[in-house]
Motif scaffolding. Structure first.
Motif, PDB file in Angstrom:
ATOM      1  N   VAL A 149     -21.876  10.686 -12.182  1.00 27.96           N
ATOM      2  CA  VAL A 149     -21.732  11.877 -10.967  1.00 27.96           C
ATOM      3  C   VAL A 149     -22.625  11.286  -9.921  1.00 27.96           C
ATOM      4  N   THR A 150     -21.732  11.333  -8.810  1.00 31.27           N
ATOM      5  CA  THR A 150     -22.454  10.506  -7.745  1.00 31.27           C
ATOM      6  C   THR A 150     -21.268  10.862  -6.342  1.00 31.27           C
ATOM      7  N   ARG A 151     -21.756  10.545  -5.215  1.00 27.31           N
ATOM      8  CA  ARG A 151     -21.155  10.942  -4.010  1.00 27.31           C
ATOM      9  C   ARG A 151     -19.652   9.783  -4.049  1.00 27.31           C
ATOM     10  N   GLY A 152     -18.648  10.537  -3.706  1.00 24.57           N
ATOM     11  CA  GLY A 152     -17.361  10.142  -3.510  1.00 24.57           C
ATOM     12  C   GLY A 152     -16.974  10.067  -2.223  1.00 24.57           C
ATOM     13  N   VAL A 153     -16.162   9.073  -1.803  1.00 20.00           N
ATOM     14  CA  VAL A 153     -15.875   8.735  -0.371  1.00 20.00           C
ATOM     15  C   VAL A 153     -14.258   8.535  -0.587  1.00 20.00           C
ATOM     16  N   LEU A 154     -13.512   9.301   0.174  1.00 21.21           N
ATOM     17  CA  LEU A 154     -11.920   8.951   0.224  1.00 21.21           C
ATOM     18  C   LEU A 154     -11.571   8.264   1.418  1.00 21.21           C
ATOM     19  N   LEU A 155     -11.069   7.114   1.201  1.00 17.66           N
ATOM     20  CA  LEU A 155     -10.228   6.431   2.250  1.00 17.66           C
ATOM     21  C   LEU A 155      -9.079   6.740   2.449  1.00 17.66           C
ATOM     22  N   ASP A 156      -8.580   7.651   3.430  1.00 12.14           N
ATOM     23  CA  ASP A 156      -7.103   8.169   3.417  1.00 12.14           C
ATOM     24  C   ASP A 156      -6.344   7.322   4.510  1.00 12.14           C
ATOM     25  N   LEU A 157      -5.866   6.216   4.243  1.00 13.99           N
ATOM     26  CA  LEU A 157      -5.336   5.089   4.799  1.00 13.99           C
ATOM     27  C   LEU A 157      -4.112   5.658   5.610  1.00 13.99           C
ATOM     28  N   PRO A 158      -3.144   6.396   5.011  1.00 12.92           N
ATOM     29  CA  PRO A 158      -1.975   6.895   5.528  1.00 12.92           C
ATOM     30  C   PRO A 158      -2.266   7.745   6.648  1.00 12.92           C
ATOM     31  N   ALA A 159      -3.498   8.763   6.382  1.00  8.43           N
ATOM     32  CA  ALA A 159      -3.687   9.644   7.470  1.00  8.43           C
ATOM     33  C   ALA A 159      -4.281   8.703   8.859  1.00  8.43           C
ATOM     34  N   VAL A 160      -5.165   7.828   8.534  1.00  7.12           N
ATOM     35  CA  VAL A 160      -5.568   6.993   9.666  1.00  7.12           C
ATOM     36  C   VAL A 160      -4.391   6.581  10.508  1.00  7.12           C
ATOM     37  N   GLN A 161      -3.674   5.908   9.733  1.00  7.82           N
ATOM     38  CA  GLN A 161      -2.745   5.272  10.351  1.00  7.82           C
ATOM     39  C   GLN A 161      -1.432   6.148  10.846  1.00  7.82           C
ATOM     40  N   GLY A 162      -1.311   7.274  10.558  1.00 10.23           N
ATOM     41  CA  GLY A 162      -0.298   8.239  11.091  1.00 10.23           C
ATOM     42  C   GLY A 162       1.041   7.920  10.228  1.00 10.23           C
ATOM     43  N   VAL A 163       0.897   7.797   9.036  1.00  8.55           N
ATOM     44  CA  VAL A 163       2.153   7.550   8.213  1.00  8.55           C
ATOM     45  C   VAL A 163       1.991   8.361   6.928  1.00  8.55           C
ATOM     46  N   ALA A 164       3.247   8.482   6.327  1.00 10.70           N
ATOM     47  CA  ALA A 164       3.265   9.395   4.982  1.00 10.70           C
ATOM     48  C   ALA A 164       2.641   8.531   3.649  1.00 10.70           C
ATOM     49  N   TRP A 165       2.756   7.074   3.693  1.00 18.44           N
ATOM     50  CA  TRP A 165       2.248   6.351   2.730  1.00 18.44           C
ATOM     51  C   TRP A 165       2.090   5.122   3.396  1.00 18.44           C
ATOM     52  N   LEU A 166       1.350   4.194   2.632  1.00 19.32           N
ATOM     53  CA  LEU A 166       1.477   2.481   2.672  1.00 19.32           C
ATOM     54  C   LEU A 166       2.691   2.045   1.822  1.00 19.32           C
ATOM     55  N   GLU A 167       3.513   1.223   2.351  1.00 16.46           N
ATOM     56  CA  GLU A 167       4.437   0.533   1.637  1.00 16.46           C
ATOM     57  C   GLU A 167       4.012  -0.116   0.553  1.00 16.46           C
ATOM     58  N   PRO A 168       4.767  -0.442  -0.537  1.00 14.03           N
ATOM     59  CA  PRO A 168       4.219  -1.287  -1.528  1.00 14.03           C
ATOM     60  C   PRO A 168       4.231  -2.695  -0.968  1.00 14.03           C
ATOM     61  N   GLY A 169       3.037  -3.223  -1.420  1.00 14.36           N
ATOM     62  CA  GLY A 169       2.656  -4.681  -0.779  1.00 14.36           C
ATOM     63  C   GLY A 169       1.872  -4.712   0.336  1.00 14.36           C
ATOM     64  N   GLN A 170       1.541  -3.672   0.941  1.00 21.14           N
ATOM     65  CA  GLN A 170       0.735  -3.576   2.127  1.00 21.14           C
ATOM     66  C   GLN A 170      -0.915  -3.592   1.798  1.00 21.14           C
ATOM     67  N   ALA A 171      -1.429  -4.720   2.471  1.00 18.30           N
ATOM     68  CA  ALA A 171      -2.742  -5.105   2.078  1.00 18.30           C
ATOM     69  C   ALA A 171      -3.762  -4.083   2.868  1.00 18.30           C
ATOM     70  N   VAL A 172      -4.913  -3.667   2.209  1.00 22.94           N
ATOM     71  CA  VAL A 172      -5.761  -3.061   3.167  1.00 22.94           C
ATOM     72  C   VAL A 172      -6.924  -4.091   3.336  1.00 22.94           C
ATOM     73  N   HIS A 173      -7.749  -4.308   4.606  1.00 26.51           N
ATOM     74  CA  HIS A 173      -8.565  -5.152   4.793  1.00 26.51           C
ATOM     75  C   HIS A 173      -9.729  -4.726   5.163  1.00 26.51           C
ATOM     76  N   ALA A 174     -10.897  -5.394   5.505  1.00 21.99           N
ATOM     77  CA  ALA A 174     -12.060  -4.921   5.984  1.00 21.99           C
ATOM     78  C   ALA A 174     -12.100  -4.141   7.046  1.00 21.99           C
ATOM     79  N   GLY A 175     -11.321  -4.498   8.050  1.00 18.59           N
ATOM     80  CA  GLY A 175     -11.318  -3.822   9.229  1.00 18.59           C
ATOM     81  C   GLY A 175     -10.352  -2.474   9.004  1.00 18.59           C
ATOM     82  N   ASP A 176      -9.556  -2.389   8.033  1.00 18.52           N
ATOM     83  CA  ASP A 176      -8.817  -1.235   7.829  1.00 18.52           C
ATOM     84  C   ASP A 176     -10.080   0.022   7.327  1.00 18.52           C
ATOM     85  N   ILE A 177     -10.842  -0.604   6.395  1.00 17.22           N
ATOM     86  CA  ILE A 177     -11.829   0.152   6.008  1.00 17.22           C
ATOM     87  C   ILE A 177     -12.928   0.749   7.024  1.00 17.22           C
TER      88      ILE A 177
END
Length: 317
Positions: A155-183
């Motif tokens: 039981v702890t604090r959860g953090v959601l990184l919603d990358l599609p919301a941040v990037q303004g897309v419906a989803w990340l395409e298969p094969g797309q990498a998330v980098h430190a800068g994206d975080i």
């Protein structure tokens, strides 16, 4: 500008081994087979509980998937073992009440079942987290180190990184990498910062894409973290990593290592992984409240020697 399906720069085995040493935490905690869950104490639980405001409860587990498909090569089992027609009859007739019973089972590691990876699940160069030889510690009867039964509930604090919301897309395409800068960009855009003892969940939009376009072979191609993002997560002192994939971008950018984020998280950092969580409802709830941290509860089955467990994690906002 990266292509939507760019899995990031190729990483040599030598560079990967250097990353492994950079993030390694062997010998830091006791008991060692709880790994990074040792970071989470009573203060973390109290802080997570203080995040509960609306009382909204969001389950993250996928439905038990008994249908074979390109992302579920080993379907789960569910059959009825008693339909109420085998009850013992007494002098006055059938014994009441009648009962209905079922059997469930799953080879749950893969892309079909929401599950937790324990520390015995991954070895690198023959060594489990902490340095023990995998061949000596894991056998046909299970694991003698790093079993899921040693973890207990989190039981702890959860953090959601919603990358599609941040990037303004419906989803990340298969094969797309998330980098430190994206975080870092996601933290700024979502108004949240990853801290010590947190559970970090990545939304790539996999299950929205799956519902709209159909399933695909996620072992061959899926969005996820690039290995160069792992040192940032390690530096924050996270306790759990997960999301709607299995955390790894695929194809792997590392020569000769098919699951490099698994390797760094589990075998080097002692961080269990939460795979295949459906975070679509959670993303909507976070967007509706404009906050992306919450109480997260993950309770694996108490399977002594198990390398993981099916789970139905719960986020509470």
């Amino acid at each position: 500008m990266r292509s939507p399906t760019d899995n990031g720069p190729a990483v040599s085995r030598q560079e990967f081994d250097a990353l492994f040493e950079q993030v390694r935490t062997w010998g830091r905690w006791a008991p060692a087979d709880r790994g990074a869950w040792n970071r989470v104490g009573a203060d973390h639980v109290r802080r997570a509980a203080a995040l509960v405001r609306s009382g909204t409860v969001v389950p993250l587990g996928r439905p038990w998937d008994t249908a074979a498909g390109p992302d579920n090569r080993r379907p789960a089992l569910h059959y009825m073992s008693d339909l109420g027609d085998a009850e013992t009859s007494g002098p006055s007739g059938p014994s009441e009440p009648s009962t209905h019973k079922d059997f469930v089972g799953a080879d749950f590691h893969g892309k079909g079942i929401t599950h937790l990876d324990a520390l015995s699940h991954v070895a690198y160069r023959g060594r489990l987290y902490g340095g023990g030889a995998a061949r000596e510690l894991v056998g046909s009867g299970g694991a003698r180190f790093g079993g899921v039964g040693a973890l207990g509930p989190l039981v702890t604090r959860g953090v959601l990184l919603d990358l599609p919301a941040v990037q303004g897309v419906a989803w990340l395409e298969p094969g797309q990498a998330v980098h430190a800068g994206d975080i870092a960009a996601a933290e700024e855009a979502l108004g949240v910062e990853i801290g010590e003892g947190d559970a970090v969940l990545l939304r790539t939009g996999r299950f929205r894409r799956r519902r709209e376009l159909g399933p695909w072979d996620a072992d061959a191609a899926c969005a996820g973290f690039h290995v160069h993002a792992v040192p940032l997560l390690a530096g924050r002192g996270i306790a759990l990593l997960g999301g709607d994939g299995d955390s790894d971008v695929r194809p792997s950018p590392v020569e000769g290592v098919h699951s490099p984020v698994h390797t760094l998280a589990v075998a080097a950092m002692g961080v269990p992984l939460l795979d295949n969580a459906d975070v679509e409802e959670l993303a909507a709830a976070c967007a509706g409240t404009d906050r992306y941290d919450f109480l997260l509860s993950v309770a694996p089955l108490n399977v002594p020697g198990g390398t993981g467990s099916p789970v139905n994690p719960v986020a509470v906002l």
